[in-house]
Design a protein around this motif. Sequence first.
Motif, PDB file in Angstrom:
ATOM      1  N   ALA A 155       0.842  -1.200   0.000  1.00 38.44           N
ATOM      2  CA  ALA A 155       0.000   0.000   0.000  1.00 38.44           C
ATOM      3  C   ALA A 155       0.875   1.246   0.000  1.00 38.44           C
ATOM      4  CB  ALA A 155      -0.935   0.001   1.203  1.00 38.44           C
ATOM      5  N   GLY A 156       1.968   1.185   0.733  1.00 36.52           N
ATOM      6  CA  GLY A 156       2.904   2.301   0.755  1.00 36.52           C
ATOM      7  C   GLY A 156       3.558   2.532  -0.593  1.00 36.52           C
ATOM      8  N   GLU A 157       3.615   1.486  -1.410  1.00 41.33           N
ATOM      9  CA  GLU A 157       4.178   1.578  -2.758  1.00 41.33           C
ATOM     10  C   GLU A 157       3.092   1.896  -3.792  1.00 41.33           C
ATOM     11  OE1 GLU A 157       5.871  -2.319  -3.122  1.00 41.33           O
ATOM     12  OE2 GLU A 157       7.393  -1.935  -1.604  1.00 41.33           O
ATOM     13  N   GLY A 158       1.845   2.083  -3.340  1.00 43.99           N
ATOM     14  CA  GLY A 158       0.749   2.449  -4.230  1.00 43.99           C
ATOM     15  C   GLY A 158       0.000   1.291  -4.849  1.00 43.99           C
ATOM     16  N   TYR A 159       0.259   0.063  -4.413  1.00 48.82           N
ATOM     17  CA  TYR A 159      -0.409  -1.098  -5.020  1.00 48.82           C
ATOM     18  C   TYR A 159      -1.781  -1.380  -4.423  1.00 48.82           C
ATOM     19  CZ  TYR A 159       3.896  -2.164  -7.447  1.00 48.82           C
ATOM     20  OH  TYR A 159       4.978  -2.101  -8.269  1.00 48.82           O
ATOM     21  N   TYR A 160      -1.952  -1.155  -3.127  1.00 46.56           N
ATOM     22  CA  TYR A 160      -3.221  -1.433  -2.467  1.00 46.56           C
ATOM     23  C   TYR A 160      -3.712  -0.182  -1.768  1.00 46.56           C
ATOM     24  CZ  TYR A 160      -1.765  -6.323  -2.921  1.00 46.56           C
ATOM     25  OH  TYR A 160      -1.348  -7.521  -3.408  1.00 46.56           O
ATOM     26  N   GLU A 161      -5.025  -0.151  -1.552  1.00 40.23           N
ATOM     27  CA  GLU A 161      -5.633   0.902  -0.753  1.00 40.23           C
ATOM     28  C   GLU A 161      -6.243   0.260   0.481  1.00 40.23           C
ATOM     29  OE1 GLU A 161      -8.411   3.245  -2.932  1.00 40.23           O
ATOM     30  OE2 GLU A 161      -7.006   3.591  -4.576  1.00 40.23           O
ATOM     31  N   LEU A 162      -6.359   1.032   1.544  1.00 43.68           N
ATOM     32  CA  LEU A 162      -6.985   0.536   2.758  1.00 43.68           C
ATOM     33  C   LEU A 162      -8.456   0.239   2.503  1.00 43.68           C
ATOM     34  CD1 LEU A 162      -6.733  -0.126   5.748  1.00 43.68           C
ATOM     35  CD2 LEU A 162      -7.204   2.281   6.248  1.00 43.68           C
ATOM     36  N   GLY A 163      -9.126   1.073   1.734  1.00 39.54           N
ATOM     37  CA  GLY A 163     -10.554   0.901   1.493  1.00 39.54           C
ATOM     38  C   GLY A 163     -11.340   1.416   2.682  1.00 39.54           C
ATOM     39  N   ASN A 164     -12.622   1.012   2.760  1.00 41.23           N
ATOM     40  CA  ASN A 164     -13.405   1.411   3.932  1.00 41.23           C
ATOM     41  C   ASN A 164     -13.856   0.181   4.686  1.00 41.23           C
ATOM     42  OD1 ASN A 164     -16.112   0.556   3.099  1.00 41.23           O
ATOM     43  ND2 ASN A 164     -15.896   2.129   1.526  1.00 41.23           N
ATOM     44  N   ILE A 165     -14.298   0.390   5.903  1.00 40.67           N
ATOM     45  CA  ILE A 165     -14.598  -0.706   6.806  1.00 40.67           C
ATOM     46  C   ILE A 165     -15.679  -1.646   6.278  1.00 40.67           C
ATOM     47  CG2 ILE A 165     -16.317   0.500   8.209  1.00 40.67           C
ATOM     48  CD1 ILE A 165     -13.508  -1.686   9.605  1.00 40.67           C
ATOM     49  N   ASP A 166     -16.565  -1.151   5.422  1.00 36.55           N
ATOM     50  CA  ASP A 166     -17.649  -1.975   4.885  1.00 36.55           C
ATOM     51  C   ASP A 166     -17.306  -2.622   3.541  1.00 36.55           C
ATOM     52  OD1 ASP A 166     -19.383  -1.352   7.033  1.00 36.55           O
ATOM     53  OD2 ASP A 166     -19.831   0.582   6.103  1.00 36.55           O
ATOM     54  N   SER A 167     -16.083  -2.470   3.091  1.00 35.79           N
ATOM     55  CA  SER A 167     -15.685  -2.932   1.764  1.00 35.79           C
ATOM     56  C   SER A 167     -15.796  -4.452   1.618  1.00 35.79           C
ATOM     57  CB  SER A 167     -14.240  -2.506   1.475  1.00 35.79           C
ATOM     58  OG  SER A 167     -13.841  -2.993   0.213  1.00 35.79           O
ATOM     59  N   THR A 168     -16.205  -4.857   0.436  1.00 38.70           N
ATOM     60  CA  THR A 168     -16.160  -6.270   0.056  1.00 38.70           C
ATOM     61  C   THR A 168     -15.222  -6.463  -1.138  1.00 38.70           C
ATOM     62  OG1 THR A 168     -18.110  -6.002  -1.356  1.00 38.70           O
ATOM     63  CG2 THR A 168     -18.497  -6.768   0.903  1.00 38.70           C
ATOM     64  N   ASP A 169     -14.492  -5.419  -1.480  1.00 42.60           N
ATOM     65  CA  ASP A 169     -13.540  -5.430  -2.594  1.00 42.60           C
ATOM     66  C   ASP A 169     -12.228  -6.028  -2.100  1.00 42.60           C
ATOM     67  OD1 ASP A 169     -11.714  -4.962  -4.604  1.00 42.60           O
ATOM     68  OD2 ASP A 169     -12.112  -2.803  -4.740  1.00 42.60           O
ATOM     69  N   SER A 170     -11.924  -7.247  -2.513  1.00 41.75           N
ATOM     70  CA  SER A 170     -10.736  -7.956  -2.007  1.00 41.75           C
ATOM     71  C   SER A 170      -9.417  -7.390  -2.520  1.00 41.75           C
ATOM     72  CB  SER A 170     -10.827  -9.439  -2.330  1.00 41.75           C
ATOM     73  OG  SER A 170     -10.842  -9.638  -3.721  1.00 41.75           O
ATOM     74  N   SER A 171      -9.486  -6.338  -3.354  1.00 46.54           N
ATOM     75  CA  SER A 171      -8.244  -5.671  -3.748  1.00 46.54           C
ATOM     76  C   SER A 171      -7.899  -4.542  -2.778  1.00 46.54           C
ATOM     77  CB  SER A 171      -8.335  -5.133  -5.181  1.00 46.54           C
ATOM     78  OG  SER A 171      -9.258  -4.070  -5.249  1.00 46.54           O
ATOM     79  N   THR A 172      -8.777  -4.296  -1.779  1.00 49.71           N
ATOM     80  CA  THR A 172      -8.473  -3.344  -0.705  1.00 49.71           C
ATOM     81  C   THR A 172      -8.163  -4.147   0.559  1.00 49.71           C
ATOM     82  OG1 THR A 172     -10.729  -3.133   0.146  1.00 49.71           O
ATOM     83  CG2 THR A 172     -10.088  -1.657  -1.683  1.00 49.71           C
ATOM     84  N   ILE A 173      -7.443  -3.546   1.473  1.00 46.16           N
ATOM     85  CA  ILE A 173      -7.044  -4.267   2.686  1.00 46.16           C
ATOM     86  C   ILE A 173      -8.258  -4.641   3.530  1.00 46.16           C
ATOM     87  CG2 ILE A 173      -5.728  -4.083   4.839  1.00 46.16           C
ATOM     88  CD1 ILE A 173      -3.650  -2.439   3.188  1.00 46.16           C
ATOM     89  N   TYR A 174      -9.189  -3.698   3.757  1.00 45.18           N
ATOM     90  CA  TYR A 174     -10.392  -4.025   4.528  1.00 45.18           C
ATOM     91  C   TYR A 174     -11.224  -5.097   3.828  1.00 45.18           C
ATOM     92  CZ  TYR A 174     -10.129  -0.315   8.079  1.00 45.18           C
ATOM     93  OH  TYR A 174      -9.778   0.471   9.146  1.00 45.18           O
ATOM     94  N   GLY A 175     -11.424  -4.969   2.528  1.00 40.37           N
ATOM     95  CA  GLY A 175     -12.214  -5.948   1.787  1.00 40.37           C
ATOM     96  C   GLY A 175     -11.576  -7.324   1.800  1.00 40.37           C
ATOM     97  N   ALA A 176     -10.248  -7.367   1.671  1.00 42.02           N
ATOM     98  CA  ALA A 176      -9.538  -8.653   1.707  1.00 42.02           C
ATOM     99  C   ALA A 176      -9.634  -9.285   3.094  1.00 42.02           C
ATOM    100  CB  ALA A 176      -8.082  -8.459   1.302  1.00 42.02           C
ATOM    101  N   ALA A 177      -9.514  -8.475   4.138  1.00 35.93           N
ATOM    102  CA  ALA A 177      -9.642  -9.004   5.499  1.00 35.93           C
ATOM    103  C   ALA A 177     -11.035  -9.595   5.700  1.00 35.93           C
ATOM    104  CB  ALA A 177      -9.362  -7.910   6.527  1.00 35.93           C
ATOM    105  N   ARG A 178     -12.053  -8.916   5.185  1.00 35.28           N
ATOM    106  CA  ARG A 178     -13.427  -9.437   5.269  1.00 35.28           C
ATOM    107  C   ARG A 178     -13.534 -10.762   4.513  1.00 35.28           C
ATOM    108  NH1 ARG A 178     -18.158  -7.485   6.648  1.00 35.28           N
ATOM    109  NH2 ARG A 178     -17.374  -5.358   6.814  1.00 35.28           N
ATOM    110  N   MET A 179     -12.943 -10.840   3.304  1.00 34.45           N
ATOM    111  CA  MET A 179     -12.983 -12.046   2.499  1.00 34.45           C
ATOM    112  C   MET A 179     -12.376 -13.224   3.279  1.00 34.45           C
ATOM    113  SD  MET A 179     -10.955 -12.887  -1.062  1.00 34.45           S
ATOM    114  CE  MET A 179      -9.359 -12.685  -0.269  1.00 34.45           C
ATOM    115  N   TRP A 180     -11.239 -12.990   3.920  1.00 29.84           N
ATOM    116  CA  TRP A 180     -10.577 -14.028   4.692  1.00 29.84           C
ATOM    117  C   TRP A 180     -11.458 -14.490   5.839  1.00 29.84           C
ATOM    118  CZ3 TRP A 180      -5.613 -16.370   4.805  1.00 29.84           C
ATOM    119  CH2 TRP A 180      -4.822 -16.080   3.691  1.00 29.84           C
TER     120      TRP A 180
END
Length: 146
Positions: free
Chosen positions: A117-142
């Motif tokens: 994310a620091g290199e610009g590859y990922y975004e944190l996203g928002n807490i309700d995200s289901t987008d697995s390309s964001t950190i919050y969405g990926a955590a939800r997916m897991w």
Amino acid sequence: MKRILALIQVCIMLINIIPIQTFASVSQINEDNYVGKTIACVGDSITAAVGVTKDETDYVKLLADQLGMDYIRLGYSGTTLCTDGSRTCNINRLTESNLNGADVVTIAMGINDFCAAGEGYYELGNIDSTDSSTIYGAARMWCEGI
């Protein structure tokens, strides 16, 4: 051991994906309940013990030894929670065959996601995200995949 479980609980509360009531209180954990069972540890290079030369610094072995458990190490260097980007997602390690015989599963992931994310590859996203390309969405997916 109780510190590790408390840290995991705090991290989960912070990302607000699973209600903390889902977990037993740390004071209710009886380490004797784990003796002779198997723990599967899924993660990145930290779980894989990359660069570790002494057993004293390998958290998977330390955790399993402390609880009297056998372990299955499913750590792979460079892997991430997120599904898109510069690195490989590690969720495909959560297979029935990989986890066969495991009584407990731990997941230690996210360091590579935040580095990317620091290199610009990922975004944190928002807490309700289901987008697995964001950190919050990926955590939800897991969490939902487990």
